[in-house]
Scaffold this active site. Structure first.
Site, mmCIF file in Angstrom:
data_model
loop_
_atom_site.group_PDB
_atom_site.id
_atom_site.type_symbol
_atom_site.label_atom_id
_atom_site.label_comp_id
_atom_site.label_asym_id
_atom_site.label_seq_id
_atom_site.Cartn_x
_atom_site.Cartn_y
_atom_site.Cartn_z
ATOM 1 N N TRP A 197 -3.173 11.679 8.970
ATOM 2 C CA TRP A 197 -4.062 10.419 9.169
ATOM 3 C C TRP A 197 -4.865 10.085 8.024
ATOM 4 C CZ3 TRP A 197 -9.080 9.448 9.249
ATOM 5 C CH2 TRP A 197 -9.649 8.134 9.494
ATOM 6 N N LYS A 474 -1.209 -8.286 14.465
ATOM 7 C CA LYS A 474 -1.392 -6.735 14.114
ATOM 8 C C LYS A 474 -1.048 -6.063 15.161
ATOM 9 C CE LYS A 474 -4.259 -3.454 11.702
ATOM 10 N NZ LYS A 474 -5.595 -3.248 11.398
ATOM 11 N N ASP A 476 -0.900 -2.332 16.837
ATOM 12 C CA ASP A 476 -1.414 -1.080 16.491
ATOM 13 C C ASP A 476 -0.760 -0.111 17.591
ATOM 14 O OD1 ASP A 476 -2.874 0.811 15.141
ATOM 15 O OD2 ASP A 476 -4.647 -0.241 15.457
ATOM 16 N N ASN A 478 -2.179 3.973 18.585
ATOM 17 C CA ASN A 478 -3.389 4.911 17.917
ATOM 18 C C ASN A 478 -3.219 6.306 18.598
ATOM 19 O OD1 ASN A 478 -4.730 3.503 15.927
ATOM 20 N ND2 ASN A 478 -5.250 2.000 17.352
ATOM 21 N N CYS A 524 1.466 -1.344 12.688
ATOM 22 C CA CYS A 524 0.698 -0.276 12.453
ATOM 23 C C CYS A 524 0.368 0.844 13.248
ATOM 24 C CB CYS A 524 -1.001 -1.209 12.500
ATOM 25 S SG CYS A 524 -2.237 -0.364 12.314
ATOM 26 N N ASP A 546 -4.940 3.884 7.060
ATOM 27 C CA ASP A 546 -6.495 3.472 7.428
ATOM 28 C C ASP A 546 -7.072 3.866 6.361
ATOM 29 O OD1 ASP A 546 -6.088 2.455 9.834
ATOM 30 O OD2 ASP A 546 -6.642 3.984 11.079
#
Ligand code: DGJ
Length: 726
Positions: A197, A474, A476, A478, A524, A546
């Site tokens: 990451w 966007k 994402d 995560n 993303c 990121d």
């Protein structure tokens, strides 16, 4: 471009600069003959059939003694004499896994076949052709249909396999690669993109040696750690010269790529779904389709390899190949405010953008449910009326008044335990019954293998996209996936879950992007945790990392460009000290390094100094000039940040009339003098005006003698040179 010689029982797949040759042996085995620089359509019987006497079962064929263990093959299996890694493994109802594939039939057709439910290279396919070879297994009763589509101009061949159960009992698929290629040599370097990451896609080059070298993901997504790409390159291959075979998977889930060097120094390269944890039950008559893989061949170094990948993406891959798609310059709220957003604060930010030239404001995380931090509300995709009492209407009209459109952030695949959705459907998260699922960033993963889950998320997102004038999304994702398994699958089908999850995600992406064709979707996954051709099929750009630190971005963007075009990468100018590294870099440096990607800002515009405001206007003016080259030009890596204290890259228009060169210093060396950078992609005979020096030089002078770097330089110094042909 694809020819079959019935006399030699040989298939010739020709691209501009490469040949791929397959031969059917008299005993029906499908033998791989050759992959490399173009050769003639000769009888290749002599090639790749050496008598190697090892302690393994031998066969005699047409006077040659050989063993399957050293026969180069197209889709090898295990259990009948080849002891290397198989491309496919099917378990019979009696639990045995002995397979033996031989040629059954073939067909050559124009264009590319549709691949249902999976992303693939599907656009602008005039002039392409596809070879389908069907192999049949007489031990376990299945068929493998191998598909090869030839993209001649891009020096690329796409591959996928369809495995069909031709028996009247269920079979269990234990592994199924998308591609397997046998090379005679072991003298290769193995080049991959490794990371973590905020440190994605750093270049990793190592020499292959005996045994198996592999990279993989078991995380439920392609991941930050290893990109689904590998190249086999000659030991002396550089950016500009030498052979490079590049392989990439059009897939966003668990994958494995392996290179096995055997006892005779031959190399077997394979890529596909990671067999770890994977099984797939095939009922009688049922088929399984592997994800697509693409291989490219270059005899002009890594640059040639990258150009083939870039062109495949920009010309042939789903949304990435749609020329009408506009990539706006955006400003995003995340690093400006994180979760601390209110209508008033956003309004301030938006108003401060007036006159800067930014196209779109993107409202990032924190606008929905009752989300004040990352521990709630995922799955509740309705507006938080405490933060936005007027819904989004007010903010959207303020955006418009200030010359911008409006974009929004979602994380569609996730659910918070503290959410309305969880309270209604606690069983919708991925979990093992009787065991609390592992949380990551305080969130759980929705079981996208269940169609009712996909439908619910589709309905919520579609309602917002219908209600509001939203031009940009966007998307994402995560966290990694744990506790794999699904209530929708029977006990013996649980091994299908990780793949079915990705199929569910693809179906949601497909539905949304088709229902809202004018919305630009950006991928993303905690930055670049799912940067692959699978996502780029649905979403033509991806938030690269990121890590917004300009100096870190040199390595990330340079590494990413090995496979993916700059038009696929998003890069933003953020505030300093940088939020990921604490580093302080000049505003200009941040702009220059982000310039050749999908450009934007990630800061609170209401806190800018007047000098920074002026710089933004200049940066945007420059971006508008070089934008056409980002989407239609060619990208060159000139100095590697992994091998030097500097970094340099260049983009050039395809008609060679314009070019831009970005030079950056990572760490300055005092009193080191000037030097020259040899440019690429110019017309040798044209005269170019180089700004800001305002010198005039021929293309061949700039490419052979080089562009002078005469500026005094210091840590993090950057310069952009623009070249215009007369
Ligand atoms: C991770 C993304 O990469 C960031 O840009 C931001 O959108 C956060 N998630 C929001 O939670």
């Amino acid at each position: 471009m694809i020819k079959f010689s019935p006399e030699n029982k040989t298939f010739y797949l020709n691209t501009k600069n490469s040949s791929y040759i397959i031969n059917i042996l008299d005993n029906g085995l499908l033998c791989h003959k050759y992959y490399g620089a173009s050769v003639a359509e000769d009888n290749m019987e002599y090639y790749n059939l050496f008598a190697k006497h090892e302690y393994t079962p031998n066969m005699i064929l047409n006077g040659y003694t050989f063993s399957k263990d050293n026969l180069p093959q197209e889709y090898p299996v295990f259990g009948r004499g080849d002891f290397r890694s198989p491309a496919v493994c099917v378990e019979r109802p009696d639990g045995r896994c002995v397979n033996d594939l031989i040629y059954k039939s073939h067909e050559i057709t124009a264009g590319v076949p549709k691949i249902e439910g999976l992303p693939y290279f599907n656009k602008n396919t005039e002039g392409t052709a596809t070879l389908k070879i069907v192999l049949t297994d007489c031990v376990s009763g299945f068929e493998s249909a191998l598909f090869y589509s030839v993209f001649e101009n891009e020096d690329a061949i796409t591959r996928h396999t369809v495995i069909t159960n031709t028996t009247d009992k269920s079979l269990k698929l234990r592994s199924a690669d998308s591609l397997s290629v046998d090379f005679e040599a072991k003298e290769f370097d193995f080049l991959t993109l490794r990371g973590a990451w905020a440190r994605e896609r750093h270049i990793n080059r190592r020499s292959l040696s005996y045994g198996t070298t592999s990279i993989e993901s078991r995380r439920g997504s392609s991941g930050h750690q290893h990109n689904p790409f590998a190249a086999l390159i000659s030991r002396n291959t550089t950016e500009e010269s030498g052979e490079a075979y590049g392989f990439a998977l059009v897939y966003s889930g668990n994958f494995r790529i392996s290179a096995e060097v055997d006892q005779f120094s031959s190399t077997r390269l394979q890529m596909g779904i990671n067999p770890n944890g994977f099984t797939y039950v095939l009922s009688p008559g049922e088929s399984f389709t592997t994800p697509q893989a693409v291989s490219v061949y270059s005899n002009s170094g890594l640059c040639g390899m990258s150009h083939s990948f870039h062109n495949m993406c920009k010309n042939h891959l789903g949304r990435s190949a749609e020329k009408a798609v506009k990539h706006p310059i955006i400003i995003n709220s995340w690093e400006a405010m994180y979760f601390d957003i209110t209508e008033k604060r956003i309004e301030n930010l938006v108003r401060s953008c007036r006159g800067l030239g930014i196209d779109t404001f993107v409202l990032d995380d924190g606008w929905f449910g009752c989300r004040k931090s990352d521990n709630s509300s995922l799955g509740d995709w309705y507006i938080d009326k405490n933060k936005f009492p007027n819904g989004l209407k007010n903010i959207i009209s303020i955006c418009k008044e200030n010359g911008m459109s409006f974009g929004i952030w979602f994380e569609p695949e996730m659910i918070s335990e503290n959410s309305e959705l969880y309270r209604r459907h606690p069983d919708w998260c991925i979990h093992t019954p009787g065991c609390a699922p592992i949380e990551s960033r305080s969130q759980l993963v929705l079981d996208m293998a269940r169609s009712e889950v996909v439908d619910c998320i589709y309905n919520q997102l579609a309602a917002l996209l219908n209600e509001y004038d939203i031009t940009y999304v966007k998307w994402d994702m995560n966290r990694n996936i744990t506790d794999n398994g699904s209530a929708s699958l029977s006990a013996d089908a649980q091994g299908e879950h990780a793949h079915r999850y990705i199929l569910g995600v693809y179906s949601l992406m497909d539905r949304l992007t088709k229902a809202f064709p004018d919305v630009l979707f950006e991928g993303c996954a905690g930055g670049g945790g799912r940067f692959d051709f699978g996502i780029l099929y649905y979403m033509p750009q991806i938030w690269t990392s990121d890590d917004t630190d300009a100096v870190e971005r040199l390595k990330i963007q340079y590494g990413t460009s090995m496979v993916y075009p700059v038009s696929a990468m998003t890069a933003h100018v953020s505030a300093c000290p940088n939020h990921q590294t604490g580093r302080i870099t000049p505003f200009k440096t941040r702009g220059d390094i982000a310039q050749i990607c999908n450009f934007g800002y990630e800061l609170d515009a209401s806190k800018l100094s007047s000098d920074e405001t002026e710089q933004i206007k200049e940066q945007i003016k420059l971006h508008r000039k070089i934008e056409p080259m980002i989407y239609n030009g060619d990208f060159y890596r000139l100095i590697s940040p992994f091998e030097s204290d500097c970094c340099c890259w260049q983009i050039a228009a395809q008609d060679k009339k314009n070019s831009a060169v970005v030079f950056a210093t990572q760490k300055a060396t005092p009193n080191s003098g000037g030097f020259y950078i040899k440019l690429r992609g110019l017309d040798p005979e044209s005269i170019y005006t180089v700004s800001p020096m305002n010198i005039k030089l021929h293309g061949k002078t700039l490419m052979n003698a080089g562009l002078p770097i005469t500026k005094e330089y210091f840590d993090f110094n950057t310069a952009i040179f623009e070249l215009t042909a007369e």
